[in-house]
Design an enzyme around this catalytic site. Structure first.
Site, PDB file in Angstrom:
ATOM      1  N   ASP A  92       0.854  -1.185   0.000  1.00 41.72           N
ATOM      2  CA  ASP A  92       0.000   0.000   0.000  1.00 41.72           C
ATOM      3  C   ASP A  92       0.894   1.239   0.000  1.00 41.72           C
ATOM      4  O   ASP A  92       2.119   1.146   0.115  1.00 41.72           O
ATOM      5  CB  ASP A  92      -0.968  -0.024   1.180  1.00 41.72           C
ATOM      6  CG  ASP A  92      -0.261  -0.057   2.528  1.00 41.72           C
ATOM      7  OD1 ASP A  92       0.948   0.186   2.588  1.00 41.72           O
ATOM      8  OD2 ASP A  92      -0.932  -0.359   3.532  1.00 41.72           O
ATOM      9  N   GLY A  94       0.992   3.863   2.082  1.00 49.36           N
ATOM     10  CA  GLY A  94       1.290   4.497   3.358  1.00 49.36           C
ATOM     11  C   GLY A  94       0.297   5.567   3.741  1.00 49.36           C
ATOM     12  O   GLY A  94       0.263   6.005   4.898  1.00 49.36           O
ATOM     13  N   PHE A  96      -3.023   5.573   4.152  1.00 51.71           N
ATOM     14  CA  PHE A  96      -4.058   5.245   5.136  1.00 51.71           C
ATOM     15  C   PHE A  96      -3.477   5.257   6.550  1.00 51.71           C
ATOM     16  O   PHE A  96      -4.071   5.816   7.475  1.00 51.71           O
ATOM     17  CB  PHE A  96      -4.682   3.887   4.825  1.00 51.71           C
ATOM     18  CG  PHE A  96      -5.739   3.478   5.820  1.00 51.71           C
ATOM     19  CD1 PHE A  96      -7.021   3.988   5.738  1.00 51.71           C
ATOM     20  CD2 PHE A  96      -5.441   2.599   6.854  1.00 51.71           C
ATOM     21  CE1 PHE A  96      -7.996   3.628   6.662  1.00 51.71           C
ATOM     22  CE2 PHE A  96      -6.408   2.236   7.777  1.00 51.71           C
ATOM     23  CZ  PHE A  96      -7.685   2.750   7.679  1.00 51.71           C
ATOM     24  N   ASP A 146      -2.444   8.351  -1.808  1.00 48.75           N
ATOM     25  CA  ASP A 146      -3.720   9.075  -1.746  1.00 48.75           C
ATOM     26  C   ASP A 146      -3.991   9.528  -0.327  1.00 48.75           C
ATOM     27  O   ASP A 146      -3.320   9.122   0.618  1.00 48.75           O
ATOM     28  CB  ASP A 146      -4.870   8.204  -2.265  1.00 48.75           C
ATOM     29  CG  ASP A 146      -5.146   6.999  -1.374  1.00 48.75           C
ATOM     30  OD1 ASP A 146      -4.232   6.565  -0.639  1.00 48.75           O
ATOM     31  OD2 ASP A 146      -6.267   6.475  -1.410  1.00 48.75           O
ATOM     32  N   ASP A 266      -7.984  -7.449   0.457  1.00 47.33           N
ATOM     33  CA  ASP A 266      -7.051  -7.680   1.557  1.00 47.33           C
ATOM     34  C   ASP A 266      -7.751  -7.303   2.848  1.00 47.33           C
ATOM     35  O   ASP A 266      -8.653  -6.458   2.854  1.00 47.33           O
ATOM     36  CB  ASP A 266      -5.788  -6.821   1.409  1.00 47.33           C
ATOM     37  CG  ASP A 266      -6.014  -5.394   1.911  1.00 47.33           C
ATOM     38  OD1 ASP A 266      -5.661  -5.111   3.079  1.00 47.33           O
ATOM     39  OD2 ASP A 266      -6.574  -4.570   1.160  1.00 47.33           O
ATOM     40  N   CYS A 304     -12.854 -29.265   6.923  1.00 49.80           N
ATOM     41  CA  CYS A 304     -11.682 -28.431   6.676  1.00 49.80           C
ATOM     42  C   CYS A 304     -10.407 -29.263   6.770  1.00 49.80           C
ATOM     43  O   CYS A 304     -10.260 -30.087   7.677  1.00 49.80           O
ATOM     44  CB  CYS A 304     -11.634 -27.286   7.684  1.00 49.80           C
ATOM     45  SG  CYS A 304     -10.182 -26.225   7.526  1.00 49.80           S
ATOM     46  N   CYS A 306      -7.245 -27.966   7.141  1.00 47.41           N
ATOM     47  CA  CYS A 306      -6.118 -27.252   7.740  1.00 47.41           C
ATOM     48  C   CYS A 306      -5.594 -28.022   8.953  1.00 47.41           C
ATOM     49  O   CYS A 306      -6.287 -28.879   9.504  1.00 47.41           O
ATOM     50  CB  CYS A 306      -6.533 -25.836   8.144  1.00 47.41           C
ATOM     51  SG  CYS A 306      -7.351 -25.739   9.750  1.00 47.41           S
ATOM     52  N   CYS A 309      -7.872 -28.199  12.130  1.00 46.77           N
ATOM     53  CA  CYS A 309      -9.047 -29.073  12.048  1.00 46.77           C
ATOM     54  C   CYS A 309      -8.661 -30.535  11.865  1.00 46.77           C
ATOM     55  O   CYS A 309      -9.364 -31.429  12.328  1.00 46.77           O
ATOM     56  CB  CYS A 309      -9.948 -28.628  10.895  1.00 46.77           C
ATOM     57  SG  CYS A 309     -10.714 -27.022  11.162  1.00 46.77           S
ATOM     58  N   HIS A 335      -5.998 -21.700  10.330  1.00 42.95           N
ATOM     59  CA  HIS A 335      -7.358 -22.098   9.955  1.00 42.95           C
ATOM     60  C   HIS A 335      -8.083 -20.953   9.249  1.00 42.95           C
ATOM     61  O   HIS A 335      -8.709 -21.156   8.201  1.00 42.95           O
ATOM     62  CB  HIS A 335      -8.169 -22.523  11.176  1.00 42.95           C
ATOM     63  CG  HIS A 335      -9.629 -22.657  10.858  1.00 42.95           C
ATOM     64  ND1 HIS A 335     -10.161 -23.792  10.293  1.00 42.95           N
ATOM     65  CD2 HIS A 335     -10.654 -21.761  10.939  1.00 42.95           C
ATOM     66  CE1 HIS A 335     -11.457 -23.600  10.064  1.00 42.95           C
ATOM     67  NE2 HIS A 335     -11.770 -22.372  10.440  1.00 42.95           N
TER      68      HIS A 335
END
Length: 375
Positions: A92, A94, A96, A146, A266, A304, A306, A309, A335
């Site tokens: 990004d 910077g 924000f 921005d 994101d 799941c 992962c 799980c 997870h």
């Protein structure tokens, strides 16, 4: 391959699936980017993040410029080598974080002077310095600099901020220059006002970017207002470029945004929630802190795959979380990131097969059913 290309393979309504192809690998879209704020996805090894299905990570320019410093990262081989992630990275701008974290900000046409939240040191960030910092970091996708106005704000304030961001977008484009193998994305602003969003999109398109982000949403306006903007804002942006909704979001936010034509996302939510005991499942959010899980031998989600799980019970996850053990953050974050990437894979498959509406209805029905009943 010395440039980044976007290909749309299939459509279902306004939704698209395809790939953003970069020299460091292909990003399947719709894509979710885990957030690696300070050159790490918290509680995860890079190879573990990749194992969840992530094609790309996000790094934060503001945090990395303050610590360890962009020049140091460059001397050490760039962000990919520094953090041991050899696939694409988006940084990004910077902007924000300067608006939300830094102290004593002074905003002018030139840029923003601020004091670091880390040590109070004074810094200056502008379109030109943001482009240089992101160049030093070596990210594959660079965001234009921005301004992000705090909401709620008057339409006049939002309009003034958006037009400043559009002037900064042009300066970002000039400062970025010609960098084969790297892409620059512009950021649409305009709050929840249709005319301002359209004006912003026209300005960005005239400048010309490799991709376009939709900024200034998921900042407290609520899902209904966000979806209201997404009903028209993506359509103002070029059809043949990726569209990235910044900072979003919850699983149902993502599904709704994909249906409205967004390609990239994101959010810190899956990793941050993992560290605080909030777990995303097909049946909605599970709070592993709750006493009901203390004697439960079942997995978080029996479907799941992962590690959390596959190998551990709710009772164990409850125990290690309540005990403050580091493995709790590791397993719950893994997870959550796995769940998000499975959701994105499901969306891509549904779009490709023309069954997105049925997928979204099934997604909503499973969540509405709620968690497994207590034993």
């Amino acid at each position: 391959m010395d440039r980044i290309e976007f290909h749309i393979a299939a459509r279902d309504g306004r939704a698209r699936t395809g790939a953003l192809r970069t020299p460091r690998g292909e990003i399947r879209t719709p894509a979710f980017m885990p957030v690696g704020t300070a050159a790490t996805v918290k509680a995860m090894l890079p190879e573990s993040v990749r194992a969840t299905g992530a094609d790309i990570l996000l790094g934060n320019t503001y945090h990395l410029m303050l610590r360890p410093g962009a020049e140091r990262v460059a001397r050490l081989g760039g962000l990919h080598a520094f953090m041991n992630w050899d696939r694409p990275i988006l940084t990004d701008s910077g902007g924000f974080q300067v608006m939300s974290l830094a102290d004593l900000r002074k905003l002018t046409e030139e840029g923003v002077t601020f004091r670091s939240h880390v040590d109070g040191a004074r810094h200056f960030l502008s379109p030109e310095t943001s482009m240089e910092i992101q160049r030093l970091l070596g990210s594959d996708i660079v965001m234009a600099f921005d301004e992000c106005p705090a909401l709620p704000a008057t339409e006049e304030t939002v309009a003034k901020s958006m037009r400043l961001s559009m002037r900064w977008a042009a300066r970002s484009r000039d400062a970025f220059g010609d960098r084969p193998g790297h892409a620059l994305f512009g950021i649409q602003q305009g709050g929840v006002t249709r005319e301002l969003r359209e004006e912003s999109a026209e300005a960005l398109t005239a400048i010309g970017f490799d991709g376009y982000a939709i900024g200034g949403l998921a900042v407290g306006e609520g899902q209904e207002a966000m979806f209201g903007v997404l009903d028209y804002a993506p359509g103002f942006l070029p059809e043949d470029r990726p569209r990235y909704l910044m900072g979003v979001g919850k699983p149902d936010d993502i599904v709704g945004a994909v249906m409205r034509g967004v390609d990239m996302f994101d959010c810190v939510l899956p990793s941050r929630s993992g560290r605080t005991g909030q777990v995303f499942t097909r049946r909605g959010v599970v709070n592993i802190k709750n006493a009901r899980h203390a004697d439960d031998p079942r997995p978080l989600d029996e479907t799941c795959g992962c590690p959390a799980c596959r190998s551990y019970s709710r009772a164990y996850l409850h125990h290690v979380f309540k005990s403050g053990e580091i493995i709790a953050s590791m397993l719950l974050t893994w997870h959550n990131l796995h769940y998000y990437q499975e959701l994105m894979a499901g969306l891509r498959g549904a779009i490709a097969e023309g069954r997105l509406a049925a997928f979204a209805a099934g997604f909503a029905a499973e969540r509405a059913a709620g968690d497994l009943p207590p034993l």
